[in-house]
Motif scaffolding. Structure first.
Motif, mmCIF file in Angstrom:
data_model
loop_
_atom_site.group_PDB
_atom_site.id
_atom_site.type_symbol
_atom_site.label_atom_id
_atom_site.label_comp_id
_atom_site.label_asym_id
_atom_site.label_seq_id
_atom_site.Cartn_x
_atom_site.Cartn_y
_atom_site.Cartn_z
ATOM 1 N N GLY A 11 0.771 -1.360 0.014
ATOM 2 C CA GLY A 11 0.092 -0.069 -0.082
ATOM 3 C C GLY A 11 0.645 1.343 -0.010
ATOM 4 N N VAL A 12 2.183 1.158 -0.262
ATOM 5 C CA VAL A 12 3.008 2.358 -0.335
ATOM 6 C C VAL A 12 3.009 2.872 -1.740
ATOM 7 N N ASP A 13 2.684 4.199 -2.187
ATOM 8 C CA ASP A 13 2.790 4.882 -3.196
ATOM 9 C C ASP A 13 4.144 5.354 -3.412
ATOM 10 N N LEU A 14 4.766 4.702 -4.490
ATOM 11 C CA LEU A 14 6.156 5.040 -4.946
ATOM 12 C C LEU A 14 6.393 6.148 -6.014
ATOM 13 N N GLY A 15 5.011 6.308 -6.569
ATOM 14 C CA GLY A 15 5.119 7.039 -7.857
ATOM 15 C C GLY A 15 5.540 6.475 -9.079
ATOM 16 N N ARG A 16 5.749 6.978 -10.048
ATOM 17 C CA ARG A 16 5.870 6.374 -11.337
ATOM 18 C C ARG A 16 7.453 6.609 -11.532
ATOM 19 N N PRO A 17 8.074 5.472 -12.256
ATOM 20 C CA PRO A 17 9.661 5.869 -12.630
ATOM 21 C C PRO A 17 9.822 7.044 -13.066
ATOM 22 N N GLY A 18 10.830 7.754 -12.690
ATOM 23 C CA GLY A 18 11.189 8.995 -13.412
ATOM 24 C C GLY A 18 10.336 10.454 -12.806
ATOM 25 N N GLU A 19 9.320 10.200 -11.987
ATOM 26 C CA GLU A 19 8.582 11.293 -11.294
ATOM 27 C C GLU A 19 9.325 12.004 -10.586
ATOM 28 N N ARG A 20 10.029 11.231 -9.880
ATOM 29 C CA ARG A 20 11.096 12.291 -8.709
ATOM 30 C C ARG A 20 11.927 13.045 -9.364
ATOM 31 N N LEU A 21 12.432 12.814 -10.822
ATOM 32 C CA LEU A 21 13.483 13.390 -11.427
ATOM 33 C C LEU A 21 12.842 14.319 -12.459
ATOM 34 N N GLY A 22 11.610 14.431 -12.554
ATOM 35 C CA GLY A 22 10.862 15.648 -13.355
ATOM 36 C C GLY A 22 10.669 14.967 -14.756
ATOM 37 N N LEU A 23 10.917 13.618 -15.057
ATOM 38 C CA LEU A 23 10.722 12.982 -16.181
ATOM 39 C C LEU A 23 9.149 12.870 -16.734
ATOM 40 N N PRO A 24 8.668 13.134 -17.814
ATOM 41 C CA PRO A 24 7.535 12.844 -18.348
ATOM 42 C C PRO A 24 7.004 11.297 -17.993
ATOM 43 N N ALA A 25 5.575 11.271 -17.959
ATOM 44 C CA ALA A 25 5.159 9.661 -17.782
ATOM 45 C C ALA A 25 5.298 8.772 -19.047
ATOM 46 N N GLU A 26 5.033 9.345 -20.042
ATOM 47 C CA GLU A 26 5.376 8.608 -21.456
ATOM 48 C C GLU A 26 5.886 9.571 -22.438
ATOM 49 N N GLY A 27 6.436 8.609 -23.424
ATOM 50 C CA GLY A 27 6.822 9.402 -24.703
ATOM 51 C C GLY A 27 8.216 9.685 -24.624
ATOM 52 N N SER A 28 8.929 10.573 -25.315
ATOM 53 C CA SER A 28 10.114 11.181 -25.442
ATOM 54 C C SER A 28 10.537 11.644 -23.891
ATOM 55 N N GLY A 29 11.776 11.125 -23.506
ATOM 56 C CA GLY A 29 12.312 11.835 -22.297
ATOM 57 C C GLY A 29 11.657 10.922 -20.948
ATOM 58 N N SER A 30 10.856 10.123 -21.135
ATOM 59 C CA SER A 30 10.430 9.287 -19.925
ATOM 60 C C SER A 30 11.392 8.313 -19.630
ATOM 61 N N ALA A 31 11.283 7.760 -18.334
ATOM 62 C CA ALA A 31 12.253 6.795 -18.068
ATOM 63 C C ALA A 31 12.222 5.345 -18.946
#
Length: 161
Positions: free
Chosen positions: A26-46
């Motif tokens: 139940g711990v929400d870690l966020g999506r990969p790259g979110e902490r780094l300011g990366l977009p969720a999808e597409g170019s520039g996402s993790a």
């Protein structure tokens, strides 16, 4: 004393929380790259594991082909070929990531290496990254943003192009 089979919310087995990781607890870690300011999808996402492993495979095959050619020309032993493969792989990674931000395998799979602060990776940080990459263990320890220790040390992230 409890048998350890039941417990936690909803009667889940206690092993489901620690074997499944933080998200199953139940711990929400966020999506990969979110902490780094990366977009969720597409170019520039993790970039995900699949593309990274595909790029690694392609780059390793190229290094193996080059070292096999060198071995045949120079009449080296199999152990010398193995070390040559590792050296060619490290050299390719260092030069190509340091100058273009991509290796041949990364280019084929549609990913690139980027500095978190922006700008090119450069030869010094690419060398740090390549040395840690060929040591294998640092590259196998990942964080929730899909960054291995080699990426963290060089302040880089592998992103989709």
């Amino acid at each position: 004393m409890s048998s350890g089979k039941q417990g936690g919310p909803g009667g889940q087995r206690w092993t489901q929380t620690w074997l499944g990781g933080a998200r199953s607890a139940g711990v929400d870690l966020g999506r990969p790259g979110e902490r780094l300011g990366l977009p969720a999808e597409g170019s520039g996402s993790a970039a995900g594991y699949g593309r990274r492993l595909g790029a690694l495979f392609i780059d390793w095959v190229i290094a193996l082909l080059i070292s096999t050619l060198l071995t045949r020309v120079l009449d080296w032993t199999p152990s010398q070929r193995s070390l040559t493969t590792l050296a060619v792989f490290a050299l390719m990674s260092w030069i190509l990531v340091g100058t273009a931000g991509v290796t041949i395998g990364k280019g084929v799979t549609g990913i690139r290496v980027a500095r978190l602060g922006g700008g090119p990776v450069g030869p010094v940080w690419a060398l740090v990254r390549a040395v840690l990459l060929v040591l294998v263990v640092p590259a196998m320890i990942w964080d929730r943003d899909y960054r291995g220790l080699h990426d963290r040390a060089a302040d880089t992230v592998v992103v989709n192009r």
